[in-house]
Design a protein around this motif. Structure first.
Motif, PDB file in Angstrom:
ATOM      1  N   THR A  46       0.828  -1.197   0.000  1.00  0.00           N
ATOM      2  CA  THR A  46       0.000   0.000   0.000  1.00  0.00           C
ATOM      3  C   THR A  46       0.865   1.249   0.000  1.00  0.00           C
ATOM      4  O   THR A  46       0.620   2.187  -0.760  1.00  0.00           O
ATOM      5  N   ALA A  47       1.880   1.258   0.849  1.00  0.00           N
ATOM      6  CA  ALA A  47       2.767   2.417   0.922  1.00  0.00           C
ATOM      7  C   ALA A  47       3.503   2.622  -0.406  1.00  0.00           C
ATOM      8  O   ALA A  47       3.629   3.753  -0.887  1.00  0.00           O
ATOM      9  N   LYS A  48       3.948   1.524  -0.993  1.00  0.00           N
ATOM     10  CA  LYS A  48       4.656   1.614  -2.269  1.00  0.00           C
ATOM     11  C   LYS A  48       3.739   2.146  -3.355  1.00  0.00           C
ATOM     12  O   LYS A  48       4.108   3.038  -4.120  1.00  0.00           O
ATOM     13  N   ALA A  49       2.522   1.600  -3.413  1.00  0.00           N
ATOM     14  CA  ALA A  49       1.568   2.049  -4.433  1.00  0.00           C
ATOM     15  C   ALA A  49       1.205   3.512  -4.220  1.00  0.00           C
ATOM     16  O   ALA A  49       1.086   4.283  -5.192  1.00  0.00           O
ATOM     17  N   THR A 104      -5.536  10.395  -8.171  1.00  0.00           N
ATOM     18  CA  THR A 104      -4.687   9.992  -7.044  1.00  0.00           C
ATOM     19  C   THR A 104      -5.535   9.483  -5.887  1.00  0.00           C
ATOM     20  O   THR A 104      -5.225   8.459  -5.278  1.00  0.00           O
ATOM     21  N   LYS A 105      -6.613  10.192  -5.585  1.00  0.00           N
ATOM     22  CA  LYS A 105      -7.506   9.760  -4.502  1.00  0.00           C
ATOM     23  C   LYS A 105      -8.132   8.410  -4.831  1.00  0.00           C
ATOM     24  O   LYS A 105      -8.238   7.534  -3.978  1.00  0.00           O
ATOM     25  N   LYS A 106      -8.577   8.233  -6.075  1.00  0.00           N
ATOM     26  CA  LYS A 106      -9.186   6.967  -6.479  1.00  0.00           C
ATOM     27  C   LYS A 106      -8.182   5.824  -6.366  1.00  0.00           C
ATOM     28  O   LYS A 106      -8.522   4.733  -5.930  1.00  0.00           O
ATOM     29  N   ALA A 107      -6.947   6.081  -6.754  1.00  0.00           N
ATOM     30  CA  ALA A 107      -5.911   5.052  -6.665  1.00  0.00           C
ATOM     31  C   ALA A 107      -5.662   4.679  -5.204  1.00  0.00           C
ATOM     32  O   ALA A 107      -5.504   3.509  -4.873  1.00  0.00           O
ATOM     33  N   GLY A 108      -5.651   5.676  -4.338  1.00  0.00           N
ATOM     34  CA  GLY A 108      -5.485   5.401  -2.906  1.00  0.00           C
ATOM     35  C   GLY A 108      -6.620   4.558  -2.373  1.00  0.00           C
ATOM     36  O   GLY A 108      -6.413   3.622  -1.589  1.00  0.00           O
ATOM     37  N   ALA A 109      -7.842   4.874  -2.807  1.00  0.00           N
ATOM     38  CA  ALA A 109      -9.002   4.088  -2.368  1.00  0.00           C
ATOM     39  C   ALA A 109      -8.891   2.652  -2.879  1.00  0.00           C
ATOM     40  O   ALA A 109      -9.210   1.703  -2.155  1.00  0.00           O
ATOM     41  N   ARG A 112      -6.459   0.829  -0.716  1.00  0.00           N
ATOM     42  CA  ARG A 112      -7.053   0.483   0.579  1.00  0.00           C
ATOM     43  C   ARG A 112      -8.004  -0.696   0.437  1.00  0.00           C
ATOM     44  O   ARG A 112      -8.039  -1.581   1.294  1.00  0.00           O
ATOM     45  N   LYS A 113      -8.788  -0.717  -0.647  1.00  0.00           N
ATOM     46  CA  LYS A 113      -9.695  -1.847  -0.873  1.00  0.00           C
ATOM     47  C   LYS A 113      -8.906  -3.138  -1.051  1.00  0.00           C
ATOM     48  O   LYS A 113      -9.280  -4.191  -0.537  1.00  0.00           O
ATOM     49  N   ALA A 114      -7.821  -3.065  -1.799  1.00  0.00           N
ATOM     50  CA  ALA A 114      -6.990  -4.247  -2.023  1.00  0.00           C
ATOM     51  C   ALA A 114      -6.387  -4.725  -0.704  1.00  0.00           C
ATOM     52  O   ALA A 114      -6.321  -5.923  -0.446  1.00  0.00           O
ATOM     53  N   ALA A 115      -5.984  -3.800   0.145  1.00  0.00           N
ATOM     54  CA  ALA A 115      -5.426  -4.162   1.444  1.00  0.00           C
ATOM     55  C   ALA A 115      -6.481  -4.846   2.300  1.00  0.00           C
ATOM     56  O   ALA A 115      -6.207  -5.852   2.960  1.00  0.00           O
ATOM     57  N   ALA A 116      -7.690  -4.309   2.287  1.00  0.00           N
ATOM     58  CA  ALA A 116      -8.780  -4.911   3.064  1.00  0.00           C
ATOM     59  C   ALA A 116      -9.102  -6.309   2.535  1.00  0.00           C
ATOM     60  O   ALA A 116      -9.320  -7.240   3.312  1.00  0.00           O
ATOM     61  N   ALA A 117      -9.123  -6.452   1.216  1.00  0.00           N
ATOM     62  CA  ALA A 117      -9.402  -7.757   0.622  1.00  0.00           C
ATOM     63  C   ALA A 117      -8.310  -8.763   0.979  1.00  0.00           C
ATOM     64  O   ALA A 117      -8.596  -9.927   1.283  1.00  0.00           O
ATOM     65  N   ALA A 118      -7.067  -8.317   0.977  1.00  0.00           N
ATOM     66  CA  ALA A 118      -5.968  -9.207   1.342  1.00  0.00           C
ATOM     67  C   ALA A 118      -6.066  -9.622   2.803  1.00  0.00           C
ATOM     68  O   ALA A 118      -5.821 -10.769   3.147  1.00  0.00           O
ATOM     69  N   LYS A 119      -6.452  -8.671   3.661  1.00  0.00           N
ATOM     70  CA  LYS A 119      -6.593  -8.988   5.081  1.00  0.00           C
ATOM     71  C   LYS A 119      -7.722  -9.996   5.281  1.00  0.00           C
ATOM     72  O   LYS A 119      -7.581 -10.959   6.033  1.00  0.00           O
ATOM     73  N   GLU A 120      -8.854  -9.791   4.594  1.00  0.00           N
ATOM     74  CA  GLU A 120      -9.974 -10.731   4.697  1.00  0.00           C
ATOM     75  C   GLU A 120      -9.560 -12.105   4.185  1.00  0.00           C
ATOM     76  O   GLU A 120      -9.923 -13.129   4.768  1.00  0.00           O
TER      77      GLU A 120
END
Length: 188
Positions: A46-49, A104-109, A112-120
């Motif tokens: 996430t930080a890299k992206a 940029t905001k959309k990419a950040g969102a 975050r969605k990808a991070a949440a999906a990975a956590k799930e």
């Protein structure tokens, strides 16, 4: 003699439950470590992206500013009617910068969605084994008994326990718990 056999059986059940709970705790720790590692990977990705997206946005912003300045310089050279056209170009460039920020905001969102999906996904992989005690035609799920004991203790005391032991007595339909030298019971 039947009393000794019953006590021996109860002791065996208590020992078995204790072993099962200890195994469950170890498995839970392993799963928690796995989830923590996966979470760290997701955070790093996430930080890299986010850094890449920010760098691209800054680059685009610089390009747009350069174009705006160039257009403004050309507009000053031309006559008054041409100034209105330059202003439109400047407005379009500003809109482009705003669009770049929105991207940029959309990419950040999305990150975050990808991070949440990975956590799930990591949590779904980390399902704990279920232990079921069958006694006289009834099924008792140890994870539910443990959860109920934790809830019961939480209602009694607002403190977080350091040590929890659960003793199951299916013949009584109860599970007795000892949490930091405080005791209680829950129905099975």
């Amino acid at each position: 003699m039947a009393s000794k056999s019953k006590k021996s059986t109860n002791a065996d059940i208590s020992a078995t439950v204790r072993d099962i709970l200890n195994t469950g705790v170890e498995d839970t720790k392993k799963v928690a470590e796995g989830v923590k590692k996966e979470t760290e990977k997701v955070k790093m990705a996430t930080a890299k992206a986010a850094a890449e997206t920010k760098a691209k946005a800054e680059e685009k912003k610089t390009e747009v500013k350069a174009k705006v300045e160039e257009k403004n310089a050309e507009a000053e050279k031309k006559t008054a009617p041409k100034k209105a056209e330059a202003k439109k170009t400047s407005t379009a460039a500003t809109k482009t910068v705003a669009a770049a920020k929105a991207t940029t905001k959309k990419a950040g969102a999305a990150v975050r969605k990808a991070a949440a999906a990975a956590k799930e996904s990591a949590e779904a992989k980390a399902q704990e084994p279920r232990v079921i005690v069958q006694y006289q035609g009834n099924d008792y799920y140890l994870d539910e008994i443990l959860k109920n004991a934790k809830k019961a203790y939480s209602k009694k005391s607002k403190k977080v326990f350091k040590d929890l032991r659960v003793y199951i007595k299916p013949e009584e339909g109860k599970a007795y718990y000892v949490a930091d030298d405080n005791f209680g019971s829950v129905d099975l």
